[in-house]
Design a protein around this motif. Structure first.
Motif, PDB file in Angstrom:
ATOM      1  N   ARG A   1       0.812  -1.212   0.000  1.00  0.00           N
ATOM      2  CA  ARG A   1       0.000   0.000   0.000  1.00  0.00           C
ATOM      3  C   ARG A   1       0.850   1.270   0.000  1.00  0.00           C
ATOM      4  O   ARG A   1       0.341   2.354  -0.250  1.00  0.00           O
ATOM      5  N   TRP A   2       2.152   1.140   0.243  1.00  0.00           N
ATOM      6  CA  TRP A   2       3.045   2.303   0.205  1.00  0.00           C
ATOM      7  C   TRP A   2       3.265   2.795  -1.225  1.00  0.00           C
ATOM      8  O   TRP A   2       3.822   3.874  -1.440  1.00  0.00           O
ATOM      9  N   PHE A   3       2.860   2.029  -2.212  1.00  0.00           N
ATOM     10  CA  PHE A   3       2.927   2.496  -3.597  1.00  0.00           C
ATOM     11  C   PHE A   3       1.803   3.481  -3.926  1.00  0.00           C
ATOM     12  O   PHE A   3       1.892   4.210  -4.909  1.00  0.00           O
ATOM     13  N   VAL A   4       0.749   3.504  -3.133  1.00  0.00           N
ATOM     14  CA  VAL A   4      -0.417   4.327  -3.443  1.00  0.00           C
ATOM     15  C   VAL A   4      -0.097   5.835  -3.414  1.00  0.00           C
ATOM     16  O   VAL A   4      -0.434   6.542  -4.365  1.00  0.00           O
ATOM     17  N   PRO A   5       0.533   6.388  -2.363  1.00  0.00           N
ATOM     18  CA  PRO A   5       0.754   7.840  -2.354  1.00  0.00           C
ATOM     19  C   PRO A   5       1.603   8.367  -3.512  1.00  0.00           C
ATOM     20  O   PRO A   5       1.197   9.343  -4.152  1.00  0.00           O
ATOM     21  N   PRO A   6       2.756   7.751  -3.838  1.00  0.00           N
ATOM     22  CA  PRO A   6       3.504   8.335  -4.952  1.00  0.00           C
ATOM     23  C   PRO A   6       2.797   8.206  -6.299  1.00  0.00           C
ATOM     24  O   PRO A   6       2.873   9.110  -7.130  1.00  0.00           O
ATOM     25  N   VAL A   7       2.075   7.108  -6.505  1.00  0.00           N
ATOM     26  CA  VAL A   7       1.334   6.949  -7.759  1.00  0.00           C
ATOM     27  C   VAL A   7       0.215   7.979  -7.834  1.00  0.00           C
ATOM     28  O   VAL A   7      -0.010   8.607  -8.884  1.00  0.00           O
ATOM     29  N   LEU A   8      -0.478   8.196  -6.730  1.00  0.00           N
ATOM     30  CA  LEU A   8      -1.553   9.181  -6.690  1.00  0.00           C
ATOM     31  C   LEU A   8      -1.023  10.593  -6.904  1.00  0.00           C
ATOM     32  O   LEU A   8      -1.598  11.377  -7.674  1.00  0.00           O
ATOM     33  N   LEU A   9       0.082  10.930  -6.246  1.00  0.00           N
ATOM     34  CA  LEU A   9       0.678  12.257  -6.420  1.00  0.00           C
ATOM     35  C   LEU A   9       1.188  12.459  -7.840  1.00  0.00           C
ATOM     36  O   LEU A   9       1.045  13.546  -8.411  1.00  0.00           O
ATOM     37  N   LEU A  10       1.755  11.429  -8.406  1.00  0.00           N
ATOM     38  CA  LEU A  10       2.236  11.494  -9.788  1.00  0.00           C
ATOM     39  C   LEU A  10       1.068  11.709 -10.749  1.00  0.00           C
ATOM     40  O   LEU A  10       1.143  12.548 -11.660  1.00  0.00           O
ATOM     41  N   ALA A  11       0.000  10.981 -10.551  1.00  0.00           N
ATOM     42  CA  ALA A  11      -1.164  11.114 -11.433  1.00  0.00           C
ATOM     43  C   ALA A  11      -1.812  12.488 -11.299  1.00  0.00           C
ATOM     44  O   ALA A  11      -2.157  13.124 -12.302  1.00  0.00           O
ATOM     45  N   LEU A  12      -1.979  12.968 -10.077  1.00  0.00           N
ATOM     46  CA  LEU A  12      -2.598  14.276  -9.882  1.00  0.00           C
ATOM     47  C   LEU A  12      -1.733  15.404 -10.429  1.00  0.00           C
ATOM     48  O   LEU A  12      -2.252  16.380 -10.979  1.00  0.00           O
ATOM     49  N   GLY A  13      -0.425  15.294 -10.278  1.00  0.00           N
ATOM     50  CA  GLY A  13       0.471  16.289 -10.859  1.00  0.00           C
ATOM     51  C   GLY A  13       0.409  16.288 -12.372  1.00  0.00           C
ATOM     52  O   GLY A  13       0.392  17.353 -13.004  1.00  0.00           O
ATOM     53  N   GLY A  14       0.353  15.118 -12.961  1.00  0.00           N
ATOM     54  CA  GLY A  14       0.239  15.021 -14.408  1.00  0.00           C
ATOM     55  C   GLY A  14      -1.079  15.564 -14.929  1.00  0.00           C
ATOM     56  O   GLY A  14      -1.120  16.242 -15.960  1.00  0.00           O
ATOM     57  N   VAL A  15      -2.147  15.316 -14.193  1.00  0.00           N
ATOM     58  CA  VAL A  15      -3.462  15.830 -14.595  1.00  0.00           C
ATOM     59  C   VAL A  15      -3.476  17.354 -14.525  1.00  0.00           C
ATOM     60  O   VAL A  15      -3.973  18.018 -15.440  1.00  0.00           O
ATOM     61  N   ARG A  16      -2.917  17.912 -13.461  1.00  0.00           N
ATOM     62  CA  ARG A  16      -2.907  19.378 -13.329  1.00  0.00           C
ATOM     63  C   ARG A  16      -2.065  20.022 -14.427  1.00  0.00           C
ATOM     64  O   ARG A  16      -2.470  21.016 -15.025  1.00  0.00           O
ATOM     65  N   TYR A  17      -0.911  19.450 -14.694  1.00  0.00           N
ATOM     66  CA  TYR A  17      -0.045  20.023 -15.718  1.00  0.00           C
ATOM     67  C   TYR A  17      -0.685  19.891 -17.100  1.00  0.00           C
ATOM     68  O   TYR A  17      -0.661  20.836 -17.894  1.00  0.00           O
ATOM     69  N   ALA A  18      -1.285  18.746 -17.383  1.00  0.00           N
ATOM     70  CA  ALA A  18      -1.948  18.553 -18.680  1.00  0.00           C
ATOM     71  C   ALA A  18      -3.117  19.516 -18.837  1.00  0.00           C
ATOM     72  O   ALA A  18      -3.338  20.059 -19.924  1.00  0.00           O
ATOM     73  N   TYR A  19      -3.850  19.750 -17.763  1.00  0.00           N
ATOM     74  CA  TYR A  19      -4.965  20.698 -17.830  1.00  0.00           C
ATOM     75  C   TYR A  19      -4.460  22.107 -18.108  1.00  0.00           C
ATOM     76  O   TYR A  19      -5.038  22.826 -18.934  1.00  0.00           O
ATOM     77  N   LEU A  20      -3.409  22.517 -17.440  1.00  0.00           N
ATOM     78  CA  LEU A  20      -2.879  23.857 -17.658  1.00  0.00           C
ATOM     79  C   LEU A  20      -2.399  24.042 -19.088  1.00  0.00           C
ATOM     80  O   LEU A  20      -2.625  25.079 -19.706  1.00  0.00           O
ATOM     81  N   VAL A  21      -1.738  23.042 -19.618  1.00  0.00           N
ATOM     82  CA  VAL A  21      -1.200  23.150 -20.971  1.00  0.00           C
ATOM     83  C   VAL A  21      -2.320  23.180 -22.008  1.00  0.00           C
ATOM     84  O   VAL A  21      -2.270  23.950 -22.962  1.00  0.00           O
ATOM     85  N   THR A  22      -3.352  22.352 -21.813  1.00  0.00           N
ATOM     86  CA  THR A  22      -4.417  22.308 -22.821  1.00  0.00           C
ATOM     87  C   THR A  22      -5.397  23.460 -22.665  1.00  0.00           C
ATOM     88  O   THR A  22      -5.890  23.979 -23.667  1.00  0.00           O
ATOM     89  N   ALA A  23      -5.712  23.869 -21.458  1.00  0.00           N
ATOM     90  CA  ALA A  23      -6.737  24.900 -21.256  1.00  0.00           C
ATOM     91  C   ALA A  23      -6.189  26.309 -21.494  1.00  0.00           C
ATOM     92  O   ALA A  23      -6.883  27.165 -22.032  1.00  0.00           O
ATOM     93  N   TYR A  24      -4.944  26.566 -21.074  1.00  0.00           N
ATOM     94  CA  TYR A  24      -4.425  27.921 -21.136  1.00  0.00           C
ATOM     95  C   TYR A  24      -3.330  28.099 -22.172  1.00  0.00           C
ATOM     96  O   TYR A  24      -3.011  29.229 -22.524  1.00  0.00           O
ATOM     97  N   ASP A  25      -2.722  27.025 -22.642  1.00  0.00           N
ATOM     98  CA  ASP A  25      -1.609  27.088 -23.580  1.00  0.00           C
ATOM     99  C   ASP A  25      -0.584  28.140 -23.143  1.00  0.00           C
ATOM    100  O   ASP A  25      -0.340  29.122 -23.834  1.00  0.00           O
ATOM    101  N   PRO A  26       0.016  27.943 -21.953  1.00  0.00           N
ATOM    102  CA  PRO A  26       0.845  28.989 -21.372  1.00  0.00           C
ATOM    103  C   PRO A  26       2.185  29.203 -22.057  1.00  0.00           C
ATOM    104  O   PRO A  26       2.782  30.257 -21.923  1.00  0.00           O
ATOM    105  N   TRP A  27       2.675  28.218 -22.800  1.00  0.00           N
ATOM    106  CA  TRP A  27       3.987  28.391 -23.381  1.00  0.00           C
ATOM    107  C   TRP A  27       3.865  28.336 -24.864  1.00  0.00           C
ATOM    108  O   TRP A  27       4.583  28.342 -25.668  1.00  0.00           O
TER     109      TRP A  27
END
Length: 94
Positions: free
Chosen positions: A68-94
């Motif tokens: 179960r110690w694999f759950v936090p890093p996988v969850l944090l990795l997924a949430l970070g990827g989702v946030r970054y993907a949303y920022l790139v697609t919704a706002y096209d910041p770069w």
């Protein structure tokens, strides 16, 4: 015990970066400071979660920690990827 402390610190640091990424909501596509802050926070969360995931493998393989110690890093990795993907697609910041 030491592996729990080290992994806990990694998870805490990644969660703080992720809270920063989700806490900074841009006012629009021209709010560069908020976009940059949210993007950097998401990338830092991903950058901290990947080594945490790698460091989790040895204690779990040696059965010092449960799988179960694999759950936090996988969850944090997924949430970070989702946030970054949303920022790139919704706002096209770069």
């Amino acid at each position: 015990m030491l592996s729990m402390l080290v992994l806990g610190l990694f998870h805490l640091a990644a969660a703080a970066c992720l809270a920063l990424a989700y806490g900074m909501t841009p006012d629009g596509p021209h709010d560069r400071e908020a976009l940059d802050g949210a993007g950097v926070g998401a990338l830092f969360a991903i950058g901290i979660a990947v080594p945490a995931l790698a460091l989790t493998a040895l204690p779990v393989a040696l059965r010092w920690l449960g799988p179960r110690w694999f759950v936090p890093p996988v969850l944090l990795l997924a949430l970070g990827g989702v946030r970054y993907a949303y920022l790139v697609t919704a706002y096209d910041p770069w």
